[in-house]
Design a protein around this motif. Structure first.
Motif, PDB file in Angstrom:
ATOM      1  N   ILE A   2      -4.999  -6.694  -4.031  1.00 14.08           N
ATOM      2  CA  ILE A   2      -4.174  -5.943  -3.071  1.00 14.08           C
ATOM      3  C   ILE A   2      -4.997  -5.619  -1.820  1.00 14.08           C
ATOM      4  O   ILE A   2      -4.535  -5.789  -0.680  1.00 14.08           O
ATOM      5  N   SER A  45      -4.155  -6.931   1.945  1.00 12.96           N
ATOM      6  CA  SER A  45      -3.860  -5.945   2.997  1.00 12.96           C
ATOM      7  C   SER A  45      -4.822  -6.074   4.158  1.00 12.96           C
ATOM      8  O   SER A  45      -4.424  -6.027   5.326  1.00 12.96           O
ATOM      9  N   ALA A  63      -4.148  -9.237   6.138  1.00 13.25           N
ATOM     10  CA  ALA A  63      -2.958  -9.055   6.971  1.00 13.25           C
ATOM     11  C   ALA A  63      -3.285  -8.185   8.177  1.00 13.25           C
ATOM     12  O   ALA A  63      -2.911  -8.496   9.316  1.00 13.25           O
ATOM     13  N   GLY A  64      -4.029  -7.089   7.938  1.00 15.70           N
ATOM     14  CA  GLY A  64      -4.422  -6.215   9.034  1.00 15.70           C
ATOM     15  C   GLY A  64      -5.269  -6.956  10.061  1.00 15.70           C
ATOM     16  O   GLY A  64      -5.058  -6.821  11.277  1.00 15.70           O
ATOM     17  N   SER A  71     -12.071  -7.334   4.536  1.00 18.61           N
ATOM     18  CA  SER A  71     -11.470  -8.486   3.874  1.00 18.61           C
ATOM     19  C   SER A  71     -12.537  -9.331   3.179  1.00 18.61           C
ATOM     20  O   SER A  71     -12.361  -9.773   2.035  1.00 18.61           O
ATOM     21  N   THR A  85      -9.395   1.238  -2.997  1.00 19.21           N
ATOM     22  CA  THR A  85      -8.560   0.296  -2.250  1.00 19.21           C
ATOM     23  C   THR A  85      -7.553   1.043  -1.378  1.00 19.21           C
ATOM     24  O   THR A  85      -7.410   0.742  -0.181  1.00 19.21           O
ATOM     25  N   VAL A 106      -7.652   0.789   2.664  1.00 19.84           N
ATOM     26  CA  VAL A 106      -6.534   0.252   3.443  1.00 19.84           C
ATOM     27  C   VAL A 106      -5.993   1.319   4.388  1.00 19.84           C
ATOM     28  O   VAL A 106      -5.722   1.059   5.568  1.00 19.84           O
ATOM     29  N   THR A 107      -5.887   2.562   3.887  1.00 19.48           N
ATOM     30  CA  THR A 107      -5.361   3.631   4.741  1.00 19.48           C
ATOM     31  C   THR A 107      -6.320   3.930   5.888  1.00 19.48           C
ATOM     32  O   THR A 107      -5.910   4.059   7.044  1.00 19.48           O
ATOM     33  N   VAL A 164      -6.743  -0.158   7.992  1.00 20.35           N
ATOM     34  CA  VAL A 164      -5.533  -0.697   8.615  1.00 20.35           C
ATOM     35  C   VAL A 164      -4.639   0.441   9.118  1.00 20.35           C
ATOM     36  O   VAL A 164      -4.192   0.447  10.274  1.00 20.35           O
TER      37      VAL A 164
END
Lengths: 259, 259, 259
Positions: B8, B12, B15-16, B47, B199, B203-204, B207
């Protein structure tokens, strides 16, 4: 005995870090904040180094020789900051700062190789490292001094940088002498004496030199500097004909909004 | 479960990275390009981290404890960029940026020592690392906020930086809490939960925070900033009496040719 | 044979370093000093690399494959300087420099992972590294070229940067081809041929490219550049409408005192 001197080093560096940190947080100009913050991080990095050595880490056996490799890690981080203190005081231009930092990094990288390399090549690296140090010293005594005196003309500037450079170069020259006397070189002194000498050198060249940099800054502040203020600069007769003298100090790079 | 969350995280972050990279390549001002490029590299570094963990590398046993040391490598690279995003938005001056980056590096270096050190000294390093984090937080809440609000006066600036700092500090404060709950500390949560929490946090704070930085920049752009434009500056009544307020942003350092 | 080519590399790089160092110490403008100093350190770093390989160090077995990991250490240090040479010549703006250095660091970090990773994941990293290189090439051919030509208008500027970019990109593109042909990839060439090819590439892309950068600078100096001098800039009709074109070169960042 090595343990005792490491403890002395840890306490001195922590005290120095607290002092510089307190001063930095109460500084009232960008130029002072940068100077004090550089000294704060120099002392803090050394303080972490001594705590690592104190807790028995940061060393290893390479080619039959016990290397405190963690010393090189922290020197690699703190010596550039020391050179930035000098550059900040002297309003050194970018190419000179680059030359100093590059030669210094080369000196430490090859000094580290001299420490961990098998014999006889370690001596080759020792001399290459000394050569890089001669490079640092030459830049300090030529370009650096010339620019610092040009930016701070008069007897005060000349004397201030003379003293700063003498103290700096004497201290830094003792390091490779200790290195060659210790078990990294001809093994003429014990581990305890080596720890004592490095501690005294570190405290003097970091906390002591930091205090000297503060008193130098105070002296320089009382006298007008060539490139210090924009109003001074605007009264220069032919500024565009000297396109690369003088650097008004690190703080100016980010202080453009106030022009 | 750890594997699932790592996947995940990888998806993410990729994608970011694609999103920020695309935006950066189509940005039409230097100020936007710098913001988007910083966010692009933050997401890209993360990433790569998740791909390394996904392929089962980047970890090792140190002192009876399995350390994902690769996390520290990538944090060491991405957190300075996050602080540069904040500094870029706030037009922070050099000494404050230096203080933030230095305290942040100290926090990560000692946090890494806490991870790989034998007990009981690892707890000492944990508290030193927390101390460095308190230093980061103090600089953000004092110098950083004061400069950001001075450079972006009015309610919009105040609210924007209030929200930015709240989100940033809440997220960064959860990291050491997860650290102490996981097997790096008291071992109260499983490896899967640890991977999940890191994670979500990553991500928070990368991204998500990047998207917040974009919306903040948009808001700030609509209102005049104290030090934003040269024409604004030239109309200031006494510019030389505030020699170190304001930094018109990173792009200005290299944009001098257009004055 | 590998030993012979390593010796050739060491001698060439040392000769290059001496040449650039001598030129740097006698340069009479900040712009030239920066260019020559960058080239000096590029050659010096490579010279240290070849001496390390010559004395049989800097390699290790990772996952059944003998990796000269020291190559990556020195590439990591010298390639950013090469990109700074390009940026200095082209008066590239900050966001473009940041993009180049970031993509380059990503290329080397993932290239290193490709070297030391177990199969089959090493091929994944190889393609990611190639992707990062494509990123470097794209930035050079789009933003970098556009800015360099804008800052040095006319046929001379166009031709100079065309030649510079062609030489640079051809040389850098051969590296990943040698990599995939050598035992890091499909093992189609011997260690001796690999050493020969890397040595020729290194000497050409460091000493040779340094000489090309000097001749380019000489050519560019003869013609007025868009953002070269402050007096030129002040005669521009609407400077504030192009807020992010042009960077008068690295030396200007520290040369503010002379405005």
């Amino acid at each position: 005995m090595a343990q005792f001197w490491t403890l002395i080093g840890f306490i001195s560096m922590t005290a120095g870090a607290l002092f510089f940190g307190y001063k930095a947080s109460s500084a009232n100009s960008e130029r002072w904040r940068i100077l004090l913050m550089l000294n704060f991080f120099i002392a803090t990095i050394a303080s972490v180094l001594y705590l690592v050595i104190l807790t028995g880490q940061g060393e290893g056996i390479y080619n039959d020789h016990n290397s405190h490799w963690v010393r090189y890690v922290t020197w690699f981080l703190s010596t550039p900051l020391l050179l930035l203190v000098l550059s900040h005081l002297g309003r050194t231009r970018l190419s000179t700062i680059g030359g100093l930092l590059g030669a210094n990094a080369l000196m430490l990288a090859t000094g580290f190789l001299a420490d961990v390399y098998p014999k006889p090549h370690n001596i080759t690296w020792y001399f290459i490292s000394c050569g890089a140090y001669v490079g640092v010293a030459c830049i300090l005594l030529s370009s650096y001094r010339a620019e610092a005196e040009r930016n701070h003309p008069g007897k005060v500037g000349k004397d201030a940088f003379q003293r700063l450079l003498t103290v700096h170069l004497v201290l830094w020259t003792i390091y490779p002498i200790v290195w060659i006397l210790a078990d990294t070189g001809i093994d003429a002194i014990s581990d305890g004496v080596e720890a004592m000498l490095y501690t005294i050198l570190d405290v003097t060249s970091k906390v002591g030199f930091g205090l000297l940099s503060i008193s130098t800054m105070k002296k320089l502040e009382k006298f007008p500097a060539w490139a210090e203020k924009d109003e001074v600069v605007s009264s220069m007769p032919t500024p565009t004909t000297h396109p690369d003298f003088g650097n008004p100090g690190l703080e100016q790079v980010s202080g453009r909004g106030t022009l």
